[in-house]
Design an enzyme around this catalytic site. Sequence first.
Site, mmCIF file in Angstrom:
data_model
loop_
_atom_site.group_PDB
_atom_site.id
_atom_site.type_symbol
_atom_site.label_atom_id
_atom_site.label_comp_id
_atom_site.label_asym_id
_atom_site.label_seq_id
_atom_site.Cartn_x
_atom_site.Cartn_y
_atom_site.Cartn_z
ATOM 1 N N VAL A 162 0.807 -1.219 0.000
ATOM 2 C CA VAL A 162 0.000 0.000 0.000
ATOM 3 C C VAL A 162 0.842 1.271 0.000
ATOM 4 C CG1 VAL A 162 -2.046 -1.058 1.004
ATOM 5 C CG2 VAL A 162 -0.277 -0.124 2.526
ATOM 6 N N ASN A 178 -4.690 0.157 8.527
ATOM 7 C CA ASN A 178 -4.033 -0.491 9.652
ATOM 8 C C ASN A 178 -2.508 -0.469 9.574
ATOM 9 O OD1 ASN A 178 -3.809 -2.608 11.926
ATOM 10 N ND2 ASN A 178 -2.870 -3.658 10.190
ATOM 11 N N TYR A 231 8.962 9.017 13.918
ATOM 12 C CA TYR A 231 7.811 8.100 13.978
ATOM 13 C C TYR A 231 6.637 8.762 14.687
ATOM 14 C CZ TYR A 231 5.083 4.145 15.834
ATOM 15 O OH TYR A 231 4.071 3.279 16.202
ATOM 16 N N ALA A 232 6.910 9.379 15.850
ATOM 17 C CA ALA A 232 5.847 10.022 16.614
ATOM 18 C C ALA A 232 5.247 11.193 15.854
ATOM 19 C CB ALA A 232 6.384 10.479 17.971
ATOM 20 N N ALA A 233 6.083 11.905 15.103
ATOM 21 C CA ALA A 233 5.574 13.040 14.329
ATOM 22 C C ALA A 233 4.555 12.593 13.296
ATOM 23 C CB ALA A 233 6.733 13.770 13.645
#
Length: 282
Positions: free
Chosen positions: A64, A90, A158-160
Amino acid sequence: MTDDILQVAGKVALITGGGAGIGRATADLFAEAGIRLAIAENDPTRLADLRAAMPDALIVDADVRDRDDVARLIQEVEDRFGRLDILVNNVGDYLKITSFFADSTEEEWEALYGVNLLHMFRVTKAALPLMKKTGPGGAIINLSTVEAFRGIPRATVYAAFKSAITGFTQSLAVELGADGIRVNAIAPETTDTAQITADSKVPLANRPHIGTWFPMGRFGRGEDSAGAALYLASERLSGWVTGTSMVVDGGVLAAGAWMRMQGKDTFTHLPIIAADGYTDIE
């Protein structure tokens, strides 16, 4: 389920990355509820397992992150079912990229962007014409993480991207309200999946601490987030819920730094362990 109290039986759901972890748990629960399934997966072993376990589902070998694969995926959903009621975005992964931001590379940023945010844009945009043709109504469910709502050192990029899912979810919910399409996110805490087999990796000496790390006393399981997804997929249950992020974390975000001390009705906000089992410690 013998009675369709959720009023979802016969609807069509597309789940990306549905071969393991939260995605697979969601696929299993949706199938139990009578939802017809299309699942995108690109791991050969998981594809084979899905096709054996779910012969009536549309299982598509697709990455994807790739725009051509996404276009083909949506076309296969339309060809098979002629409709799309529920989209579960997901896919997501920290790709085992952990470092201080000052030491991170642009190549790592691009990789994290592709698997955590860009694919969500591509799949959602490609799916919207079919969802709108199916409507009115529908549900888009974006998988995020509790790290979107708190700081996580050594995973800043990653958190951003996970924080960006919050803004994407809220803004898209406003845009699509007139079409009756609800857009929400699920933000799990540490959950046993193919990416993080947390529970079994906790050192024996620290296993008694598991019950202190989470107010609910355990790591997350795929079915925890799957239940949230089924709630958000059901217009009967969540028909006026849109633009929100459902935190599925056993109470961790509410607790902040506070943890129950082992065997006591006392709490501490100070570290009480040397290793947790899933964080790499030299």
